[in-house]
Structure formats: structure tokens, C-alpha cells
Design a protein around this motif. Sequence first.
Motif, short mmCIF file in Angstrom:
data_model
loop_
_atom_site.label_atom_id
_atom_site.label_comp_id
_atom_site.label_asym_id
_atom_site.label_seq_id
_atom_site.Cartn_x
_atom_site.Cartn_y
_atom_site.Cartn_z
N THR A 146 0.84 -1.21 0.00
CA THR A 146 0.00 0.00 0.00
C THR A 146 0.87 1.25 0.00
OG1 THR A 146 -1.74 -1.11 1.24
CG2 THR A 146 -1.73 1.28 1.33
N THR A 171 1.42 4.21 -2.73
CA THR A 171 1.23 5.66 -2.50
C THR A 171 2.46 6.44 -2.97
OG1 THR A 171 2.07 5.62 -0.22
CG2 THR A 171 -0.30 5.33 -0.51
N LEU A 205 -4.52 9.30 -1.13
CA LEU A 205 -3.91 8.44 -0.10
C LEU A 205 -4.99 7.61 0.59
CD1 LEU A 205 -1.40 10.97 1.55
CD2 LEU A 205 -0.82 9.01 0.10
N VAL A 223 -6.21 4.72 -1.75
CA VAL A 223 -5.26 3.61 -1.85
C VAL A 223 -5.22 2.85 -0.52
CG1 VAL A 223 -2.84 2.97 -2.19
CG2 VAL A 223 -3.85 4.78 -3.59
#
Length: 350
Positions: A102, A106, A311, A314
Motif C-alpha cells: 500500500t 502511494t 492516499l 489507496v
Amino acid sequence: MKAVLDSPEVAAKSFIRRDYKADRSQRLRLAVQVAFLALNAWIGVQFYWFVRHFEGTGIGPVSRPPGVEGWLPIAGLMNTRYWLLTGEIPRVHPAAMFLILTFFATSLLFRKAFCSWLCPVGTVSEWLWKLGRDTFKRNFFLPRWLDIGLRSLKYILLGLFLYAVGSMSARAIAEFLESPYGLVADVKMLDFFRFMGVTAAVVIGFLVIASIFVQNFWCRYLCPYGALMGLAALLSPLRIRRNKETCIDCAKCAKACPSRLPVDQLVQIRSAECLGCMECVAVCPVEDTLDLTLITPAQRPVRAWMVAAGLAVVFFGVTATAQLTGHWDTPIPDWVYRELIPRAREFSHP
Ligand code: SF4
Ligand code: SF4
């Protein structure tokens, strides 16, 4: 600064003053930082209660928060390699893999925004140097030769970790993570802080004090996680971009940059050290002169709210997908925890 803003050169550039004091980007970033810090604190407290329950204190029972695996980056790297080698989601600490992927995603999208918007260590580091700046009216900068030398340390550390993990087979990774040490790697991490030795306390104390005087001391010089995010950020489609035609050369952006990048002298910031924090954008006094932009021919500006929303999409998208597909929790039965947690300090690295 007033002299620069009032000079004939600036007047000739048809300077359009921007009300930069009304800029809300840094307040938004602070809100995201506080929210993520609070999430981590909540996870930490819940995990502590979980461990104390299995230590027979009469607390709980409390369920184990899988998000604690965000603090197991090596397990995250191992599991990512296991997944790449076998195509299977690992059984032990899968959340560690989803979280590192993750944050990698980002960084691919929003530069090193993980460090300046999400990471609790980055947030505390930032607060420490701001405390130092407010207290002593300045931060200190290491000489250039030392700064460049020290900055390479985080890449060397990252290289060592990647080499160690990259040389493991899928079977070796499974054996490691399913060993008693691997199963309670999260408890070992907690114990590091609960039963900290003198050496570790001195090192952490040094890092805290250094962070008060030197901006982002840990992140800038030593954090291998940040180094990985910085390398991913090199592929990001977002760049800080300066319009040379309207720039009045006031250098406010460069002074505000916590990574000490020469924002006032470059057209685009491509550096792996750019945090995507938008501090430079927030202080620029000229309309449409400095922006985080998408590197398309149209060079569309990307606003702080878009970064925050991206952000969130995601982070919640990946973690929710992992949860909904049953790949978030580590399925260790309670009787195993009851056996291993009270003895966690006995287990050494296999
Ligand atoms: S260039 Fe701008 S966005 Fe990048 S680290 Fe410096 S202040 Fe932050
Ligand atoms: S880009 Fe930097 S140097 Fe140029 S006007 Fe904006 S803050 Fe000043």
C-alpha cells in the motif's frame, strides 16, 4: 523579503500576489498526520492489551489488530517475495505485505507522501524539528560533504535488507515466519520498546535530540523504509514544478523545504528526497507559480485535498480488499498464542 517583492524586476513580471497565508494545504496535511498517528496509537494500545491478556494478567480477551504488522517491514518484504515467488498470499503476517505494498503504491503515485503525510515516525520527526526551530529560532544543517555521505546510509541499509530477503527461497521464508520467532515477531517488536536495553535507549535518545536540531534526522539519513519509498517516488507522475516566467526569485520555497531542495532554482523537482509535503507550494507568494503537477502536457496542478483523497483511496482500498478476501488476519489459534507469548523473549532469530 519586502525589497524583493517591491523591486522593479518583480513589478515587470506582472506579479500576481497570492494570499498564501490562507493556504490550507498544511492544515490538511497536519490533520491527516494526526489521524494516522491516532490510528497507530489505537492499534498499539489494543495490541498491548492483547499481549497482556495472553500473559495472564486478567485483561481482555482483546482481539489482535492486524494493522500492527505495519511495524514489521521485514516481514512485509519477506511476504512480498514469497507472494512473487509462489503466487500465494502468505499465511503468517499477510497484513505486513499488504501494508508495505500500500505504502509503496502511494509513493509510486504521490511521491514520498507516505513519509510526510502518513508515517508516525515522520510526523514525530517533523514536530521535533519544528519544536527545535521555534525554541532556538533555527535548525542546523550538516556540512554538505557530511550530509551527502550520511544520506547514503539509508540506501546502504535498504540494500542490505533487500539482499538478505532477496536471497531467501519461498520455503526459507515460510519456515522463518512459521517459526516461534516469526509467529510472535510483533510481540518481539513490542518487547523491544517495553524492555528496552540501555544501548537502545541511548541510541533512541540520541536520535530524538538530533531530530530537534537537524530537520528529519532519522528520515533523511537512516530510514531504509523511507529510502524504499523515495526510490518508488522516482517513478511518480507528480512533480513540484516552478514557472520560471512568473517566479520572483524570493527563495521562500527553498527556505521552507524540509529536504533542503533548491526549489527556487529548478524547474522540476525530480529528487528521491522530495516528500510531496507541499510546504514549498504553501509559501509561494505568486499565483500559479509553484505547484505539485501531473507530468502531462497540460501539467495540471494537483491540490493537497487530491493528495489526501488519493492516499485515503489507496490505503482503505487495499486494506479493505485484503480484509474482504480473508487475507488480512494471521490465523494463529489462541492456544498457540497462550503458549508462545509468555515465552516470547526466549525466542531468538532462527
Ligand atoms: S520540494 Fe516541496 S514538496 Fe518536495 S520536500 Fe521540498 S517542500 Fe516538500
Ligand atoms: S517559486 Fe519559490 S522563488 Fe519563485 S516566487 Fe515562488 S516561492 Fe518565490
